[in-house]
Design a protein around this motif. Structure first.
Motif, short mmCIF file in Angstrom:
data_model
loop_
_atom_site.label_atom_id
_atom_site.label_comp_id
_atom_site.label_asym_id
_atom_site.label_seq_id
_atom_site.Cartn_x
_atom_site.Cartn_y
_atom_site.Cartn_z
N ALA A 272 0.83 -1.21 0.00
CA ALA A 272 0.00 0.00 0.00
C ALA A 272 0.87 1.26 0.00
O ALA A 272 0.64 2.19 -0.79
CB ALA A 272 -0.93 0.00 1.21
N TYR A 273 1.87 1.28 0.87
CA TYR A 273 2.74 2.46 0.94
C TYR A 273 3.53 2.62 -0.36
O TYR A 273 3.75 3.74 -0.83
CB TYR A 273 3.71 2.34 2.12
CG TYR A 273 3.05 2.29 3.47
CD1 TYR A 273 1.81 2.87 3.70
CD2 TYR A 273 3.67 1.65 4.55
CE1 TYR A 273 1.20 2.82 4.95
CE2 TYR A 273 3.08 1.59 5.80
CZ TYR A 273 1.85 2.17 5.99
OH TYR A 273 1.26 2.11 7.23
N LYS A 274 3.94 1.50 -0.94
CA LYS A 274 4.71 1.56 -2.19
C LYS A 274 3.85 2.13 -3.31
O LYS A 274 4.32 2.94 -4.13
CB LYS A 274 5.22 0.17 -2.57
CG LYS A 274 6.16 0.16 -3.78
CD LYS A 274 6.75 -1.22 -4.01
CE LYS A 274 7.74 -1.23 -5.17
NZ LYS A 274 8.33 -2.56 -5.38
N THR A 275 2.58 1.74 -3.34
CA THR A 275 1.68 2.25 -4.38
C THR A 275 1.47 3.75 -4.23
O THR A 275 1.51 4.51 -5.22
CB THR A 275 0.32 1.52 -4.29
OG1 THR A 275 0.54 0.12 -4.48
CG2 THR A 275 -0.63 2.04 -5.36
N ILE A 276 1.29 4.20 -3.00
CA ILE A 276 1.11 5.64 -2.75
C ILE A 276 2.37 6.41 -3.17
O ILE A 276 2.29 7.44 -3.85
CB ILE A 276 0.78 5.91 -1.27
CG1 ILE A 276 -0.58 5.31 -0.91
CG2 ILE A 276 0.79 7.41 -0.98
CD1 ILE A 276 -0.87 5.29 0.58
N THR A 277 3.52 5.89 -2.75
CA THR A 277 4.79 6.56 -3.09
C THR A 277 4.99 6.64 -4.59
O THR A 277 5.40 7.68 -5.13
CB THR A 277 5.97 5.83 -2.43
OG1 THR A 277 5.75 5.72 -1.02
CG2 THR A 277 7.27 6.58 -2.66
N LYS A 278 4.68 5.55 -5.29
CA LYS A 278 4.82 5.55 -6.75
C LYS A 278 3.85 6.54 -7.38
O LYS A 278 4.19 7.22 -8.37
CB LYS A 278 4.55 4.14 -7.30
CG LYS A 278 4.70 4.02 -8.83
CD LYS A 278 6.08 4.38 -9.33
CE LYS A 278 6.36 3.88 -10.74
NZ LYS A 278 5.44 4.40 -11.74
N ASN A 279 2.66 6.67 -6.85
CA ASN A 279 1.69 7.63 -7.39
C ASN A 279 2.19 9.06 -7.22
O ASN A 279 2.00 9.90 -8.11
CB ASN A 279 0.33 7.45 -6.72
CG ASN A 279 -0.38 6.20 -7.19
OD1 ASN A 279 -0.06 5.62 -8.23
ND2 ASN A 279 -1.36 5.74 -6.42
N ILE A 280 2.83 9.35 -6.09
CA ILE A 280 3.38 10.69 -5.89
C ILE A 280 4.54 10.92 -6.86
O ILE A 280 4.67 12.00 -7.45
CB ILE A 280 3.85 10.89 -4.43
CG1 ILE A 280 2.69 10.75 -3.46
CG2 ILE A 280 4.50 12.27 -4.26
CD1 ILE A 280 3.11 10.78 -1.99
N TYR A 281 5.36 9.90 -7.03
CA TYR A 281 6.46 10.00 -8.01
C TYR A 281 5.91 10.30 -9.40
O TYR A 281 6.42 11.18 -10.10
CB TYR A 281 7.26 8.69 -8.02
CG TYR A 281 8.25 8.60 -9.16
CD1 TYR A 281 9.52 9.17 -9.04
CD2 TYR A 281 7.92 7.95 -10.35
CE1 TYR A 281 10.42 9.10 -10.10
CE2 TYR A 281 8.83 7.87 -11.40
CZ TYR A 281 10.07 8.45 -11.27
OH TYR A 281 10.97 8.38 -12.32
N ASP A 282 4.85 9.60 -9.80
CA ASP A 282 4.29 9.81 -11.14
C ASP A 282 3.75 11.22 -11.30
O ASP A 282 3.93 11.84 -12.36
CB ASP A 282 3.17 8.79 -11.40
CG ASP A 282 3.72 7.38 -11.61
OD1 ASP A 282 4.91 7.24 -11.93
OD2 ASP A 282 2.94 6.42 -11.44
N GLU A 283 3.10 11.76 -10.26
CA GLU A 283 2.56 13.12 -10.40
C GLU A 283 3.70 14.14 -10.42
O GLU A 283 3.59 15.18 -11.08
CB GLU A 283 1.53 13.43 -9.32
CG GLU A 283 2.04 13.59 -7.91
CD GLU A 283 0.92 13.93 -6.92
OE1 GLU A 283 -0.27 13.67 -7.21
OE2 GLU A 283 1.25 14.46 -5.84
#
Length: 296
Positions: free
Chosen positions: A203-214
């Motif tokens: 879950a944390y990895k998905t959130i972090t990746k989403n912030i990276y993408d934005e």
């Protein structure tokens, strides 16, 4: 060299330890008269090693230094500005703050040479006299103003546990670090977890990746210069470390929110871009900062 270090926090002590190991003479400027006379470093949880150093309590006692390193938090810089201005202008200054806002502060000083450092080590102050070196990273140093012919001396002898690099594009280096900090610090603080959990927990990895993408959407020129793999590597290299923001929150200190996260959000705004996830975290942490400030 005779090197003065303003601040005996985790980064100040880390630099003091490795620079003393390189045979430089280290003097710490501290404000707390209760600071222990002897300071120590623990490398990889091994036995404590003494940091050969002196302690002073007045800025004027640094007037004979060959270099002064400023290792206090950004929000403490303004309180020492007059004292910094009173130092001899020929003494080079090296700033080691997180974020971006200290760049503007540094340019208000009249010193001949001002340098900026970007630190990617994992370090934690275990107690009042001991710093733990929890993760090896690279320190990059660049000149913001002036010149200093002795900068190469900081790199000698090379130390695999404390690598130093020189960059002619230090502002880019700082911006990249601010993006890294914005990916790691807010979520680790809100979730109260060490850095490694950001890539170990799905879950944390998905959130972090989403912030990276934005972020990559907002700062397109970084897509080929800042990979997701670098984020994962840094999290794993400092997997047991609590981010600086989390440590500040845990200890009831003011978090460096505006100079890191706020500065990145502002840079995106200047481009008419939005960072919705990061901005939500900023607002949540801003409320925590207000609570923490009231309890200082």
């Amino acid at each position: 060299m005779n090197i003065g270090i303003i601040g005996a926090g985790s980064i100040g002590m880390l630099f003091g330890a490795y620079l003393a190991e390189a045979k430089h003479s280290i003097t710490f400027l501290v404000r707390d008269s209760n600071t222990p006379n002897k300071l120590y470093i623990e490398k990889s949880n091994t036995v404590k090693q003494l940091i050969p150093s002196n302690l002073v309590f007045k800025m004027g006692e640094l007037n004979e230094m060959d270099l002064i390193i400023i290792a206090v938090k950004y929000h403490h810089l303004q309180s020492i500005k007059d004292e910094l201005d009173a130092l001899p202008k020929n003494i080079p200054l090296l700033f080691l703050q997180n974020g971006l806002l200290h760049l503007t502060f540094a340019t208000t000083l009249k010193h001949d040479t001002i340098m900026i450092g970007s630190v990617l080590h994992g370090a934690m102050k275990k107690d009042a006299h001991t710093v733990q070196h929890l993760g090896i990273g690279v320190t990059t140093i660049g000149i913001l103003k002036g010149e200093w012919e002795r900068i190469e001396e900081l790199l000698l002898p090379p130390n695999a546990h404390f690598p130093l690099e020189i960059s002619s594009q230090i502002e880019d280096v700082l911006f990249k670090k601010a993006m890294l900090n914005s990916l790691i610090n807010p979520l680790t603080t809100i979730a109260r977890v060490p850095n490694g959990e950001l890539v170990k927990n799905l879950a944390y990895k998905t959130i972090t990746k989403n912030i990276y993408d934005e972020m990559m959407e907002a700062f397109e020129e970084w897509k080929d210069r800042f990979s997701w793999e670098e984020v994962v590597t840094l999290c794993m290299n400092t997997q047991y470390n609590h981010s600086s923001m989390l440590k500040d929150y845990e200890n009831g200190r003011l978090m460096e929110l505006d100079t890191i996260v706020g500065a990145i959000i502002e840079e995106a705004r200047k481009r008419n871009k939005k960072l919705p996830i990061l901005h939500a975290f900023y607002l949540l942490l801003h409320e925590k900062n207000e609570v923490g400030e009231r309890h200082l």
